[in-house]
Design an enzyme around this catalytic site. Structure first.
Site, PDB file in Angstrom:
ATOM      1  N   ASP A  81       0.827  -1.191   0.000  1.00  0.00           N
ATOM      2  CA  ASP A  81       0.000   0.000   0.000  1.00  0.00           C
ATOM      3  C   ASP A  81       0.875   1.259   0.000  1.00  0.00           C
ATOM      4  O   ASP A  81       1.902   1.310   0.672  1.00  0.00           O
ATOM      5  CB  ASP A  81      -0.873  -0.029   1.265  1.00  0.00           C
ATOM      6  CG  ASP A  81      -1.834   1.132   1.335  1.00  0.00           C
ATOM      7  OD1 ASP A  81      -2.798   1.141   0.551  1.00  0.00           O
ATOM      8  OD2 ASP A  81      -1.613   2.047   2.172  1.00  0.00           O
TER       9      ASP A  81
ATOM     10  N   GLU B 203       1.816  -0.399  -4.995  1.00  0.00           N
ATOM     11  CA  GLU B 203       0.705   0.495  -5.339  1.00  0.00           C
ATOM     12  C   GLU B 203       1.234   1.895  -5.611  1.00  0.00           C
ATOM     13  O   GLU B 203       1.653   2.609  -4.699  1.00  0.00           O
ATOM     14  CB  GLU B 203      -0.313   0.553  -4.190  1.00  0.00           C
ATOM     15  CG  GLU B 203      -1.602   1.228  -4.612  1.00  0.00           C
ATOM     16  CD  GLU B 203      -2.042   2.389  -3.740  1.00  0.00           C
ATOM     17  OE1 GLU B 203      -3.095   2.975  -4.033  1.00  0.00           O
ATOM     18  OE2 GLU B 203      -1.330   2.731  -2.775  1.00  0.00           O
TER      19      GLU B 203
HETATM   20  C1  ARE Z   1      -9.511   8.172   5.955  1.00  0.00           C
HETATM   21  C2  ARE Z   1     -10.403   9.371   5.739  1.00  0.00           C
HETATM   22  C3  ARE Z   1      -9.579  10.640   5.735  1.00  0.00           C
HETATM   23  C4  ARE Z   1      -8.743  10.735   7.010  1.00  0.00           C
HETATM   24  C5  ARE Z   1      -7.884   9.486   7.113  1.00  0.00           C
HETATM   25  C6  ARE Z   1      -7.004   9.456   8.353  1.00  0.00           C
HETATM   26  O1  ARE Z   1     -11.086   9.225   4.501  1.00  0.00           O
HETATM   27  O2  ARE Z   1     -10.457  11.748   5.661  1.00  0.00           O
HETATM   28  O3  ARE Z   1      -7.892  11.874   6.947  1.00  0.00           O
HETATM   29  O4  ARE Z   1      -8.740   8.345   7.130  1.00  0.00           O
HETATM   30  O5  ARE Z   1      -7.743   9.457   9.504  1.00  0.00           O
HETATM   31  C7  ARE Z   1      -7.997   4.604   2.369  1.00  0.00           C
HETATM   32  C8  ARE Z   1      -9.095   5.590   2.016  1.00  0.00           C
HETATM   33  C9  ARE Z   1      -8.899   6.920   2.712  1.00  0.00           C
HETATM   34  C10 ARE Z   1      -8.769   6.712   4.196  1.00  0.00           C
HETATM   35  C11 ARE Z   1      -7.541   5.833   4.393  1.00  0.00           C
HETATM   36  C12 ARE Z   1      -7.220   5.564   5.864  1.00  0.00           C
HETATM   37  O6  ARE Z   1      -9.081   5.781   0.607  1.00  0.00           O
HETATM   38  O7  ARE Z   1     -10.052   7.729   2.471  1.00  0.00           O
HETATM   39  O8  ARE Z   1      -8.612   7.975   4.851  1.00  0.00           O
HETATM   40  O9  ARE Z   1      -7.783   4.557   3.770  1.00  0.00           O
HETATM   41  O10 ARE Z   1      -8.288   4.958   6.482  1.00  0.00           O
HETATM   42  C13 ARE Z   1      -2.951   8.547  -2.977  1.00  0.00           C
HETATM   43  C14 ARE Z   1      -1.866   7.537  -2.604  1.00  0.00           C
HETATM   44  C15 ARE Z   1      -2.355   6.117  -2.674  1.00  0.00           C
HETATM   45  C16 ARE Z   1      -3.629   5.928  -1.864  1.00  0.00           C
HETATM   46  C17 ARE Z   1      -4.656   6.935  -2.377  1.00  0.00           C
HETATM   47  C18 ARE Z   1      -5.953   6.857  -1.584  1.00  0.00           C
HETATM   48  O11 ARE Z   1      -0.743   7.740  -3.462  1.00  0.00           O
HETATM   49  O12 ARE Z   1      -1.346   5.267  -2.132  1.00  0.00           O
HETATM   50  O13 ARE Z   1      -4.137   8.285  -2.250  1.00  0.00           O
HETATM   51  N1  ARE Z   1      -4.139   4.547  -1.932  1.00  0.00           N
HETATM   52  C19 ARE Z   1      -3.937   3.578  -0.836  1.00  0.00           C
HETATM   53  C20 ARE Z   1      -5.122   2.656  -0.627  1.00  0.00           C
HETATM   54  C21 ARE Z   1      -6.295   3.451  -0.085  1.00  0.00           C
HETATM   55  C22 ARE Z   1      -5.939   3.886   1.336  1.00  0.00           C
HETATM   56  C23 ARE Z   1      -4.537   4.313   1.468  1.00  0.00           C
HETATM   57  C24 ARE Z   1      -3.604   4.188   0.460  1.00  0.00           C
HETATM   58  C25 ARE Z   1      -4.073   4.676   2.815  1.00  0.00           C
HETATM   59  O14 ARE Z   1      -5.385   1.916  -1.762  1.00  0.00           O
HETATM   60  O15 ARE Z   1      -7.493   2.738  -0.106  1.00  0.00           O
HETATM   61  O16 ARE Z   1      -6.784   4.980   1.731  1.00  0.00           O
HETATM   62  O17 ARE Z   1      -3.641   3.471   3.439  1.00  0.00           O
HETATM   63  C26 ARE Z   1      -3.402  11.237  -7.494  1.00  0.00           C
HETATM   64  C27 ARE Z   1      -2.038  11.012  -6.850  1.00  0.00           C
HETATM   65  C28 ARE Z   1      -2.041   9.711  -6.059  1.00  0.00           C
HETATM   66  C29 ARE Z   1      -3.174   9.721  -5.056  1.00  0.00           C
HETATM   67  C30 ARE Z   1      -4.498   9.919  -5.774  1.00  0.00           C
HETATM   68  C31 ARE Z   1      -5.630  10.021  -4.770  1.00  0.00           C
HETATM   69  O18 ARE Z   1      -3.610  10.246  -8.484  1.00  0.00           O
HETATM   70  O19 ARE Z   1      -1.015  10.946  -7.840  1.00  0.00           O
HETATM   71  O20 ARE Z   1      -0.812   9.561  -5.371  1.00  0.00           O
HETATM   72  O21 ARE Z   1      -3.222   8.461  -4.361  1.00  0.00           O
HETATM   73  O22 ARE Z   1      -4.458  11.125  -6.537  1.00  0.00           O
HETATM   74  O23 ARE Z   1      -6.801   9.731  -5.419  1.00  0.00           O
END
Ligand code: ARE
Ligand code: CA
Length: 475
Positions: free
Chosen positions: A200, A231
């Site tokens: 992740d 990822e």
């Molecule tokens: C939640 C709440 C937030 C709060 C946070 C902490 O929604 O409001 O601030 O908790 O309390 C998932 C959810 C998030 C969630 C998080 C933790 O999607 O909403 O936050 O879990 O519970 C970037 C990253 C990429 C990431 C995406 C989401 O680069 O790695 O953002 N994806 C992974 C997972 C997600 C997960 C996380 C990481 C966190 O697959 O499911 O989040 O572990 C452009 C950029 C990208 C960016 C993208 C965002 O493309 O280039 O880098 O991705 O926009 O859409």
């Protein structure tokens, strides 16, 4: 580490059973995944995580959203999906069924909110008793240059690596202590029989730290290096791009590919021509096939508009068939729970523990079980690495191709059936259409098609459907 391989007659197809509890994954391995020829299963983040006790700031309405699991609080394996004993037993059961297990690993951060967990731990931001304290995290000012301490600019190298992703406490993955704790955790999973990881937020860890961490990992119980899929969302410039991460793990996630698949399958211009024909060179411009874990959607892209979703019905199934037949990347089939709000909880008990998957209920969507999909899993396994040949398209929504002399498929993304004669390159004979039937004791349980001495076949390709068969499906 190569692509996942397991058991006779399997190549590399993986199912991604997102937020299925461990008992349900185990019975799926025995009941469906093994028999259907899936070589692997990706399971959800297994470490103890945030368990919310109250709603957030008023903008959310779900107490236990699916994303709680992305906020680890320790590396103990008590989670929404079950106990450590259930996890271990699931890995053993799946392996016995010929299905290798790949774990979603969160190594970039710890939780950013709350104070209690599914394992009953108490903690606070930067203090995770017995594991990490404040010195193990990147800090605003000293490390992270943004004024809020969060990532505000996803194109800024220092912010991306050292600031907090959506407020999640950012681990000092460049420190020996943190690397050792992470390696201890991942090696414990490998010791339980796990074959690899989906890492992740790999973009936020960075290439150097990812490589250093992997050096500390032991071989799998099969004696292989663990398969590590990173990822990294597309769009980032230079060293922040997925292309720049192909050397930092076994593979990167096909996050640009799923956008392209959606674009091709959703192209319905007013003139009705559609656009599956563009897929003739699918993979061009994307990360190399051997370095990509490909899919039609995952848990993020089914929600953020990038990808097709189960709500696209037959179009989604057709896209899954294309990906399995075409052979770009290590293909993964995603199956999870039905949702309307993007924050929705998976089906759970009042305490947030995820309840058993019931594919017959409307609460779950078992794409990987659909006959249209399992037929193509068998196809994929049979054709192996044979090249795409005999490509034909009508310039629009009807395409057909062979995989060497091993198999042939036609896909129709139009709303009406099409009947015509195609060149297949396969030997003359009667074949079972694996999208609707399968061969047992020399008999096909569905429709058959006949290839003539010139290798031609006359078939009706159903609306939003396919016809497919391999050399092994002769009756
Ligand atoms: C939640 C709440 C937030 C709060 C946070 C902490 O929604 O409001 O601030 O908790 O309390 C998932 C959810 C998030 C969630 C998080 C933790 O999607 O909403 O936050 O879990 O519970 C970037 C990253 C990429 C990431 C995406 C989401 O680069 O790695 O953002 N994806 C992974 C997972 C997600 C997960 C996380 C990481 C966190 O697959 O499911 O989040 O572990 C452009 C950029 C990208 C960016 C993208 C965002 O493309 O280039 O880098 O991705 O926009 O859409
Ligand atoms: Ca980081």
């Amino acid at each position: 580490a190569g692509a996942p391989q397991a058991g006779p007659g399997r190549t590399d197809v993986m199912a991604n059973l997102f937020e299925w509890n461990w008992d349900s994954v185990a019975s799926e391995c025995t009941g469906t995944l093994g028999p259907a020829g899936y070589a692997g299963v990706q399971v959800s983040q297994p470490a103890d995580s945030l368990k919310r006790t109250k709603l957030g700031d008023g903008s959310d309405t779900v107490l236990h959203p699916w994303w709680e699991i992305y906020q680890p609080v320790s590396y103990e394996l008590t989670s929404r999906m079950g106990t450590e004993a259930q996890f271990r037993s699931m890995v053993t059961t799946c392996r016995r069924a010929g299905v290798k297990v790949y774990v979603d690993a969160v190594v970039n951060h710890m939780t950013g909110q709350g104070s209690t967990s599914y394992g009953g731990r108490t903690y606070s931001h930067f203090e995770y008793a017995g594991l990490y304290d404040a010195s193990d995290f990147h800090r605003k000012g000293t490390d992270c240059p943004s004024s809020t301490g969060g990532i505000e600019d996803f194109n800024n190298l220092r912010q991306v690596r050292t600031c907090e992703l959506v407020g999640l406490a950012d681990l000092r993955t460049d420190s020996p202590k943190v690397r050792n704790e992470l390696a201890k955790y991942l090696n414990k999973l490998i010791g339980y029989g796990v074959s690899g990881f989906r890492v992740d937020a790999a973009k936020h860890v960075g290439q150097d730290d990812l490589l250093a961490l992997q050096k500390k990992l032991r071989d799998t119980v099969d004696g292989d290096r663990p398969y590590v899929a990173l990822e990294v969302f597309g769009g980032g410039p230079g060293i922040l791009s997925p292309q720049a991460f192909t050397g930092a793990g076994s593979a990167v996630l096909g996050l640009d590919g799923d956008i392209q698949i959606k674009n091709a399958f959703k192209s319905y211009p007013a003139d009705g021509t559609g656009s599956l024909a563009v897929l003739k060179t699918f993979g061009d411009g994307l990360t190399p096939s051997g370095k990509t874990l490909s899919f039609v959607q995952n848990h993020d892209t089914e929600r953020n508009g990038d990808a097709l979703t189960y709500k696209d019905g037959a179009t989604n199934l057709l896209a899954q068939q294309f990906l399995l037949a075409y052979g770009y990347g290590t293909p993964q089939v995603y199956s999870s729970f039905a949702w309307s709000a993007t924050d929705a909880s998976p089906p759970s008990d009042p305490g947030g523990l995820i309840t058993d998957t019931d594919c017959a209920s409307e609460a779950w969507v078992c794409v990987h079980r659909d006959k249209a999909v399992t037929g193509l899993v068998g196809f994929h396994n049979h054709v192996g690495r044979a090249p795409v040949t005999h490509w034909w398209d009508n310039g629009g929504n009807l395409i057909a191709f062979s995989r060497g002399q091993a198999g042939w498929i036609a896909l129709n993304n139009d709303k009406s059936p099409v009947t015509r004669t195609f060149d297949t390159g396969l030997a003359a004979g009667t074949y079972c259409d694996v999208t609707r039937g399968s061969v047992s004791k020399g008999k096909c349980s569905g429709p058959t098609v006949t290839v003539d001495a010139r290798g031609q076949v006359r078939v009706t390709v159903p609306a939003k459907g396919a016809v497919a068969f391999t050399r092994a499906d002769r009756v």
